[in-house]
Design an enzyme around this catalytic site. Sequence first.
Site, PDB file in Angstrom:
ATOM      1  N   ASP A   1      -3.499  10.767  -3.118  1.00 50.06           N
ATOM      2  CA  ASP A   1      -3.091  10.217  -4.407  1.00 50.06           C
ATOM      3  C   ASP A   1      -4.279   9.756  -5.251  1.00 50.06           C
ATOM      4  O   ASP A   1      -5.370   9.490  -4.722  1.00 50.06           O
ATOM      5  CB  ASP A   1      -2.175   8.996  -4.196  1.00 50.06           C
ATOM      6  CG  ASP A   1      -0.776   9.376  -3.750  1.00 50.06           C
ATOM      7  OD1 ASP A   1      -0.580  10.544  -3.383  1.00 50.06           O
ATOM      8  OD2 ASP A   1       0.088   8.497  -3.767  1.00 50.06           O
ATOM      9  N   ASP A   2      -4.024   9.616  -6.544  1.00 51.21           N
ATOM     10  CA  ASP A   2      -4.880   8.916  -7.523  1.00 51.21           C
ATOM     11  C   ASP A   2      -6.063   9.715  -8.041  1.00 51.21           C
ATOM     12  O   ASP A   2      -6.765   9.256  -8.940  1.00 51.21           O
ATOM     13  CB  ASP A   2      -5.395   7.584  -6.971  1.00 51.21           C
ATOM     14  CG  ASP A   2      -4.286   6.593  -6.709  1.00 51.21           C
ATOM     15  OD1 ASP A   2      -3.122   6.905  -7.046  1.00 51.21           O
ATOM     16  OD2 ASP A   2      -4.559   5.517  -6.163  1.00 51.21           O
TER      17      ASP A   2
ATOM     18  N   HIS B   1       1.458  12.465 -10.244  1.00 50.11           N
ATOM     19  CA  HIS B   1       1.466  11.054  -9.852  1.00 50.11           C
ATOM     20  C   HIS B   1       1.491  10.144 -11.080  1.00 50.11           C
ATOM     21  O   HIS B   1       1.083   8.992 -11.000  1.00 50.11           O
ATOM     22  CB  HIS B   1       0.241  10.754  -8.986  1.00 50.11           C
ATOM     23  CG  HIS B   1       0.324   9.476  -8.208  1.00 50.11           C
ATOM     24  ND1 HIS B   1       1.472   9.035  -7.584  1.00 50.11           N
ATOM     25  CD2 HIS B   1      -0.618   8.522  -7.946  1.00 50.11           C
ATOM     26  CE1 HIS B   1       1.240   7.894  -6.970  1.00 50.11           C
ATOM     27  NE2 HIS B   1      -0.023   7.544  -7.187  1.00 50.11           N
TER      28      HIS B   1
ATOM     29  N   HIS C   1      -0.736   5.720 -13.762  1.00 46.76           N
ATOM     30  CA  HIS C   1      -0.366   4.941 -12.568  1.00 46.76           C
ATOM     31  C   HIS C   1       0.408   3.675 -12.924  1.00 46.76           C
ATOM     32  O   HIS C   1       0.175   2.587 -12.370  1.00 46.76           O
ATOM     33  CB  HIS C   1      -1.609   4.574 -11.752  1.00 46.76           C
ATOM     34  CG  HIS C   1      -1.313   4.373 -10.282  1.00 46.76           C
ATOM     35  ND1 HIS C   1      -0.815   3.211  -9.769  1.00 46.76           N
ATOM     36  CD2 HIS C   1      -1.452   5.222  -9.228  1.00 46.76           C
ATOM     37  CE1 HIS C   1      -0.658   3.334  -8.459  1.00 46.76           C
ATOM     38  NE2 HIS C   1      -1.039   4.547  -8.108  1.00 46.76           N
TER      39      HIS C   1
ATOM     40  N   TYR D   1       3.427   3.518  -6.629  1.00 43.64           N
ATOM     41  CA  TYR D   1       3.974   2.424  -5.816  1.00 43.64           C
ATOM     42  C   TYR D   1       5.266   2.814  -5.094  1.00 43.64           C
ATOM     43  O   TYR D   1       5.917   1.958  -4.497  1.00 43.64           O
ATOM     44  CB  TYR D   1       4.230   1.165  -6.669  1.00 43.64           C
ATOM     45  CG  TYR D   1       3.098   0.812  -7.582  1.00 43.64           C
ATOM     46  CD1 TYR D   1       1.900   0.300  -7.064  1.00 43.64           C
ATOM     47  CD2 TYR D   1       3.195   1.014  -8.951  1.00 43.64           C
ATOM     48  CE1 TYR D   1       0.839  -0.009  -7.904  1.00 43.64           C
ATOM     49  CE2 TYR D   1       2.130   0.709  -9.793  1.00 43.64           C
ATOM     50  CZ  TYR D   1       0.958   0.192  -9.268  1.00 43.64           C
ATOM     51  OH  TYR D   1      -0.094  -0.102 -10.101  1.00 43.64           O
TER      52      TYR D   1
ATOM     53  N   HIS E   1      -5.758   8.624  -0.073  1.00 42.80           N
ATOM     54  CA  HIS E   1      -6.220   8.595  -1.462  1.00 42.80           C
ATOM     55  C   HIS E   1      -7.590   9.265  -1.551  1.00 42.80           C
ATOM     56  O   HIS E   1      -8.493   8.922  -0.776  1.00 42.80           O
ATOM     57  CB  HIS E   1      -6.326   7.151  -1.967  1.00 42.80           C
ATOM     58  CG  HIS E   1      -5.007   6.428  -1.976  1.00 42.80           C
ATOM     59  ND1 HIS E   1      -4.450   5.896  -0.830  1.00 42.80           N
ATOM     60  CD2 HIS E   1      -4.133   6.182  -2.980  1.00 42.80           C
ATOM     61  CE1 HIS E   1      -3.298   5.338  -1.135  1.00 42.80           C
ATOM     62  NE2 HIS E   1      -3.065   5.496  -2.431  1.00 42.80           N
TER      63      HIS E   1
END
Length: 449
Positions: free
Chosen positions: A255-256, A306, A310, A347, A400
């Site tokens: 992720d991210d 994603h 965020h 989240y 991540h």
Amino acid sequence: MLKKIPFRRIRWPGWVVLAVIGISFIYGMAHLVEAIRFEPDSGNASPLTIDFKTETKNADTYTMSIKTPKMEDKSIKKPIQGWINNEKKAFLKKVKENKRQLGNGSRAHLVIQADSAKSTDDTFHILFHSYQLVDDVRGIEHVKTFTINAAEKKIVKLPDIMEINKEASNMIRNRLMGHPEPKVQKALQDPASWNWSLNETALTLYFNEIDESGPTELTIPIHAILPFLDEKIADSLEVAKASIEPGKYVALTFDDGPDPYVTPRILKVLKDHDVHATFFMLGSQAEKYPEVAKGVAEAGHEIGNHSDHHKDLTKISKEQMTKEVLASRQKIMSATGQLPSVLRPPYGAIDGEVERLAHDNGSSLVLWSVDSLDWKNKQVNAIHSTVEKEMTPGAIILLHDVHSTTADALPGLLTMLEKEGYEFLTVSQLQAKLAVEAASPFYGNMKKG
């Protein structure tokens, strides 16, 4: 594709309440107030030809419709009737407490439905759904299950057929992620009291205590609980075992990103191990580092969305949520040449609006079952230990590609999982391979993700 909702709340059909009200009206017109009668149910026979009877009662302040199985053996009949009596007692107590608000056309309702299903060669389940409506617009729902060994004529508790050790408890707790931890902890204290059903495809648990909105139903695929089942029970589920392909499958997700420093390092490690993963990119990052994003796609990895910046999609307006998802999708497509078809909300936050947005745009919601905690414990050994402790076949691991320690930990993590016999797939491949609800669709209550 994955439908990423790990558990669901049981909602009592509105027609049941309407039916009870309708029955009450008919009885009232016929002046049968306070009459109680028993009648065999018509229609299809139960899977094990268990006969049911329905008790209906119509009073000035309440109505009742209670379906019960006709059981001759007292050792089985007594606990079942005892539970039904407790439901009636609790209901009538509430009726009494609210007697000033009831009557003159306003009545409380108790509906208990029941059904049966075969479990193994020797056992079957009776599943009760209880619905009480007294002074609450929503009503109160309970689920109660009884598993009966027909040959031995006794009620079977889950610990009788399954070892609920620390590993099994952690697996179940992970699947309840997102619910209040104190309530989950309390609900899991006594496995002998759990409501459950088992068949050739899954173990289903029903928890009444966790969510005030209604019972929480948790379905665990059979491949995940076979290691904990009694050998005789496992042998009776040959169909399930035969349907599972040899091998242990796992999906790595990142992720991210993309990140100009960490993502290339992770791509190299994945290439060295011939592993394909799923990268849930932020649109803002893909726009900022398009060459890195393109490199992920060119390496053959699955691309996921994603969001753009965020943000918790459940805490912003519908217009902002739509913009976050669709703007990100466009930026990711521009950078990678791929249209992401899987969506991981930041989240792990999901509500009805998020589900509808994903559905309307052809995206599947994907969360995770194993949180490496790489965002929190930025140490190689801690990441390895966390994943190893929580791993089960069919898992989706959350990582991540923005932390250098994640890149440091990845070679050892892959080697460890390879030694344990795991094969690596993208999340979409995982679902296609297992063809059941995998150990992946979970709400996350973490501060990262």
